[in-house]
Enzyme design. Structure first.
Site, PDB file in Angstrom:
ATOM      1  N   HIS A 301       0.825  -1.218   0.000  1.00 16.27           N
ATOM      2  CA  HIS A 301       0.000   0.000   0.000  1.00 16.27           C
ATOM      3  C   HIS A 301       0.859   1.269   0.000  1.00 16.27           C
ATOM      4  CE1 HIS A 301      -3.702  -2.149   0.371  1.00 16.27           C
ATOM      5  NE2 HIS A 301      -3.420  -2.642   1.565  1.00 16.27           N
ATOM      6  N   ASP A 337      -2.642 -10.652  -2.336  1.00 15.15           N
ATOM      7  CA  ASP A 337      -3.211 -10.112  -1.105  1.00 15.15           C
ATOM      8  C   ASP A 337      -4.673  -9.756  -1.357  1.00 15.15           C
ATOM      9  OD1 ASP A 337      -2.036  -8.632   1.662  1.00 15.15           O
ATOM     10  OD2 ASP A 337      -3.877  -7.754   0.868  1.00 15.15           O
ATOM     11  N   HIS A 339      -6.322  -7.318  -0.461  1.00 15.45           N
ATOM     12  CA  HIS A 339      -6.480  -5.894  -0.740  1.00 15.45           C
ATOM     13  C   HIS A 339      -5.625  -5.511  -1.951  1.00 15.45           C
ATOM     14  CE1 HIS A 339      -7.140  -6.375   3.656  1.00 15.45           C
ATOM     15  NE2 HIS A 339      -8.179  -5.591   3.409  1.00 15.45           N
ATOM     16  N   ASP A 428      -4.270 -12.820   3.610  1.00 14.41           N
ATOM     17  CA  ASP A 428      -5.536 -12.400   4.208  1.00 14.41           C
ATOM     18  C   ASP A 428      -6.747 -12.779   3.362  1.00 14.41           C
ATOM     19  OD1 ASP A 428      -4.579 -10.628   2.343  1.00 14.41           O
ATOM     20  OD2 ASP A 428      -4.731  -8.849   3.601  1.00 14.41           O
TER      21      ASP A 428
END
Length: 583
Positions: A301, A337, A339, A428
């Site tokens: 991120h 991931d 996200h 995740d």
């Protein structure tokens, strides 16, 4: 900008969190009104959160009604001064008690969710209160205490694997990057709920590897070093570097409400980035076979300027830069991931030498960080070198991921022909994760890893990103490393059938990316011919609202006119009669 004080979490937001669904093979219906952001709970990434203490508010409310609500306008002196006219019970042995009580609770070491003190097992993930997962990883039993988890067969297996590793040539080794100083990165401020990105993540994975005899044992360690400023400037601006460095002067600081730092965080971030850079260089140059970066804080991120989403420096971008510095002309970054790696995309969205492919929950931009739609393909000459596979719901399983690998990831990757491959390996999306709420298994991660080993002559670096259920991330990471060591995954899915929503996503991506990768055309046509009808969203038939006409219209226009004219004739005749009588 560094915020020196982070806000405290309201307990009400915690008690209003949703209970995590136990996902099956069927597609769950997602109600966005039932979702809350983790930033509302403790300042974390947006998720389909889990309800882990909804009953506490109920217990507290009962206590308030019984004790605090009674005679709430009276002071203690008023109560002593009364002659008992307000209470018929015998209170001769009455002693004043505190108005507020504290309910004893414990946080599950596996998923961080709160439980009442009397419970032995976590009511969400089933982990034992005294779990041994930090000592033996996922190989520890979830049903017993820490001291009763070792299995002799595992011990023998671990010893045999460790002894075999000594005969392996160094350049054939799988290399693992790890340094205990990265455990110093932790949230200082004590909030109502532990931060999911916590040092125990690395402890659980390393304990799993040690118990299985994989690391130390079959994998070769690499010495950690801090990344240099010059290396960071290849992917980050001065603003990012300086803001991260500034945190070393603060006891506690926050970049965003969910992205914390302490005085050791900058060091941990430099060590993580340095390990990723050296692993990439060693693998590409042939000094190592492949590698796994067991690092934190995560990085995908972190963009050119900003730190966000638990991430300070972008480890995958640093590794790609190091591989190119070592001679790689084209680098693939595959991000699984849950996200979207908005930071990695931002860094390379105008670069044709780095292909970024991400599979993530998106839900029309409602899932954190909101970026990563299928139409985001790159810009300024880099069109087609960003490939986003945005899932439209939670609960996505192995079948959808493998299906997307077969029809999108591998065809584009083989056409791109990378010299070096990096996996941004957030776990995740794994089954049981409290933030991702998806259903990918360790076998699924192992198979995806196996599929990527066919690229870049096996020069593959796996970098840890997210993943917040310790049992899920440690079992998944172990399964991935076993593939790096040359083991075949325990089970391989073949002829997978995707979910309807997964098929729609794959077809949407193929339709867009076909403009940049012509080899996708036949795949798109084939899928449309076989399953095109299943990809059409079901349109709910709306009942046509009939126009409500006056009751007189139902009588028919002619009847209404006849009635009107007859009434008018009758009135006129009466008027003529009256006038004649008057005359």
């Amino acid at each position: 900008m560094v915020v020196l004080e982070g806000g405290h979490t309201d307990h009400k937001s915690v008690s209003n969190a949703m209970q995590m669904n136990r996902l099956g093979n069927e597609e769950p219906e997602t109600n966005m009104h039932d979702q809350i952001a983790l930033t509302d709970v403790m300042g974390g990434e947006v998720s389909n959160s889990c309800n882990f203490n909804f009953f506490f508010g109920y217990i507290c409310s009962l206590y308030y009604i019984k004790y605090a609500g009674k005679h709430e306008d009276m002071t203690l002196e008023d109560i002593y001064g009364k002659d008992g006219d307000f209470d018929e019970e015998d209170d001769s042995d009455w002693e004043p008690v505190e108005k507020h009580i504290t309910i004893a609770t414990w946080f599950c070491v596996n998923c961080t969710l709160v439980n009442v003190d009397d419970a032995i097992y976590c009511h969400i993930c089933g982990e034992h209160k005294e779990s041994g997962i930090l000592r033996h990883g996922f190989l520890a039993s979830s049903l017993h205490e820490a001291d009763s988890v070792m299995n002799k067969s595992l011990e023998r297996n671990g010893k045999s694997e460790a002894s075999c590793s000594q005969s392996m040539a160094p350049h054939k080794q799988t290399v693992v990057g790890f340094d205990e100083r990265m455990l110093l990165h932790s949230e200082v401020e004590k909030k109502s709920h532990p931060h999911p990105e916590r040092p125990d993540r690395l402890r659980a994975i390393s304990a799993s590897l040690a118990t299985a005899g994989i690391f130390p044992g079959r994998c070769h360690p690499i010495l950690a070093r801090e990344i240099t400023r010059e290396e960071l400037l290849m992917v980050h601006s001065n603003e990012n570097i300086q803001s991260v460095e500034l945190t070393s002067q603060c006891v506690a600081s926050y970049f965003t409400p969910d992205t914390y730092a302490n005085k050791d965080s900058a060091l941990a971030a430099r060590l993580a980035a340095g390990l990723c850079a050296d692993l990439a260089s060693a693998i590409y140059s042939g000094r190592a076979k492949n590698g796994f970066a067991l690092v934190r804080p995560p990085g995908h991120h972190a963009g050119v300027k900003q730190a966000m989403g638990f991430c300070l420096h972008n480890n995958a971008a640093v590794a790609a830069s190091a591989a190119q510095a070592a001679g790689a002309k084209k680098v693939l970054i595959l991000d699984w991931d849950v996200h979207h790696g908005n930071g990695t995309q931002e860094i390379y969205e105008q670069n044709k030498t780095v292909l970024y492919i991400s599979l993530h929950r998106h839900e029309g931009g409602k899932f954190y960080p909101g970026t990563g739609a299928a139409h985001e393909v790159g810009s300024m000459g880099g069109e087609g070198y960003c490939v986003n596979v945005p899932w439209s719901r939670g609960g996505v399983s192995d079948n959808d991921y493998i299906f997307a690998f077969e029809h999108i990831v591998l065809p584009i990757a083989h056409e791109f022909a990378p010299d070096f491959t990096i996996i941004s390996a957030g776990f995740d999306a794994a089954r049981g994760d409290p933030l991702g709420c998806c259903d990918v298994t360790p076998a699924g991660y192992a198979q995806m890893t196996k599929m990527l080993t066919s690229l870049s002559r096996g020069k593959l670096l796996v970098i840890l990103e997210g993943g917040y259920n310790l049992r899920s991330i440690s079992s998944s990471a172990t399964a991935v490393i076993k593939v790096l060591l040359g083991e075949t995954p325990e089970s391989m899915l073949e002829n997978v059938v995707p979910s309807k929503s997964g098929l729609r996503t794959v077809l949407d991506v193929l339709k867009i990316q076909n403009n940049f990768w012509p080899n996708l055309g036949p795949i798109f046509s084939d899928l449309q011919s076989r399953w095109g009808s299943y990809a059409i969203p079901e349109i709910k038939k709306k009942k046509n609202r009939r126009f409500m006409v006056p009751i007189w219209w139902k009588m028919g226009r002619k009847k209404f006119l006849h009635h009107t004219l007859s009434e008018q004739i009758r009135i006129n005749s009466r008027k003529r009669i009256k006038s004649s009588l008057w005359l």
